[in-house]
Design an enzyme around this catalytic site. Structure first.
Site, PDB file in Angstrom:
ATOM      1  N   GLU A 158       0.857  -1.185   0.000  1.00  0.00           N
ATOM      2  CA  GLU A 158       0.000   0.000   0.000  1.00  0.00           C
ATOM      3  C   GLU A 158       0.887   1.227   0.000  1.00  0.00           C
ATOM      4  O   GLU A 158       1.863   1.306   0.754  1.00  0.00           O
ATOM      5  CB  GLU A 158      -0.907   0.005   1.231  1.00  0.00           C
ATOM      6  CG  GLU A 158      -1.739   1.273   1.381  1.00  0.00           C
ATOM      7  CD  GLU A 158      -2.631   1.247   2.630  1.00  0.00           C
ATOM      8  OE1 GLU A 158      -3.089   0.141   2.995  1.00  0.00           O
ATOM      9  OE2 GLU A 158      -2.849   2.314   3.226  1.00  0.00           O
ATOM     10  N   GLU A 163      -2.544  11.303   3.269  1.00  0.00           N
ATOM     11  CA  GLU A 163      -3.592  11.114   4.270  1.00  0.00           C
ATOM     12  C   GLU A 163      -3.579  12.332   5.183  1.00  0.00           C
ATOM     13  O   GLU A 163      -2.531  12.906   5.460  1.00  0.00           O
ATOM     14  CB  GLU A 163      -3.360   9.847   5.099  1.00  0.00           C
ATOM     15  CG  GLU A 163      -3.608   8.559   4.362  1.00  0.00           C
ATOM     16  CD  GLU A 163      -3.457   7.365   5.279  1.00  0.00           C
ATOM     17  OE1 GLU A 163      -4.470   6.738   5.619  1.00  0.00           O
ATOM     18  OE2 GLU A 163      -2.299   7.066   5.665  1.00  0.00           O
TER      19      GLU A 163
END
Length: 277
Positions: A158, A163
């Site tokens: 990932e 974020e």
């Protein structure tokens, strides 16, 4: 555009800061920047729902509840939660229950999660997403990638290009997850963008066989070097697809959600993917 990419890669390779776990004495040669070309993009120029040639809606865990203790349901092809308007993709989170949906799992909040899985995926390149983030405590927007292989997370890797959480809105996070990282926290770092929820910024990934470098507005702040020890530590030699979403609450977003913030949106100006010719 070639001039911009050449400058970007030069700046990244000459000024990139690294976290201790991935520190290296020398960065490897990049692909010749002048040979990078645009291979895929969505400019979001047509009003309406997102282009089905580029995006599908991820609803995998609506019924059972989403991972990381997240609180949202993800809607499909509903303009209240994802639509294109005035050249922008707008992903909106609302305090609404979609109780009539067959996969409704009891969530009090609804949002959207758009992915390019089965539409487009890439191995290596320069990826840029220009976006303005949502406001409010409880939001957890993300621009990120997952491997296309059907493997238990995070075996095929990932890459979190961006974020952010509304409880700490000026902090932008970059993280990678592999089978070798501990728990769910991965390896990463953060940078400060004071106006991430009021202005557009370019969230960027430069990914080669040797390095993953993540930055904002041509300024790198995270590097992860391929240790050369196998797939467990470096699963990033296989295709990954892109994900755009707003989660609510969860382990990172936090248990507190300010219901007065809704509706709140992430706006995406464009997504562009470049690779060496």
């Amino acid at each position: 555009m070639k001039t911009k990419i050449a400058l970007t890669l030069f700046l990244w390779l000459t000024s990139c800061s690294v976290i201790p776990q991935t520190k290296a004495n020398n960065l490897p040669p990049s692909f010749p920047p002048e040979d990078y070309s645009l291979i895929w993009s969505d400019e979001f120029n047509t009003d309406g729902l997102p282009d089905p040639k580029n995006w599908i809606y991820d609803t995998e865990a609506n019924k059972t509840g989403w991972y990381n203790n997240e609180l949202q349901y993800y809607a499909v092809a509903n303009p209240d939660y994802s639509h294109i308007e005035n050249g922008k993709l707008i992903i909106t989170a609302r305090k609404e229950k979609l109780t009539t949906k067959s996969d409704y799992g009891g969530q009090e909040y609804t949002s959207a999660r758009l992915i390019t899985r089965d539409k487009a995926s890439w191995t290596y390149g320069f990826i840029e997403v220009r976006a303005k983030l949502p406001k409010g405590v409880g939001t957890w927007p993300a621009i990120w990638m997952l491997g296309t292989e059907d493997q238990p997370w995070p075996v095929n890797g990932e890459i979190d290009i961006m974020e952010q959480v509304g409880k700490d809105p000026t902090k932008i996070h970059a993280t990678i997850h592999t089978a070798a990282t501990k728990g769910t926290f991965g390896i990463g770092t953060s940078t400060t963008i004071n106006d991430a929820d009021t202005a557009f910024h370019n969230y960027q990934l430069y990914w080669t066989a040797e390095y993953i470098i993540i930055g904002v507005d041509d300024v790198p702040y995270f590097t992860f070097k391929n240790p050369g020890t196998g797939t467990k530590e470096w699963p990033f030699d296989k295709p990954q697809y892109l994900i755009l979403n707003i989660a609510i609450g969860g382990d990172m977003g936090g248990p507190e959600v300010d219901d007065d913030i809704f509706p709140t949106s992430m706006e995406v100006d464009y997504v562009r993917v470049y690779q060496a010719k």
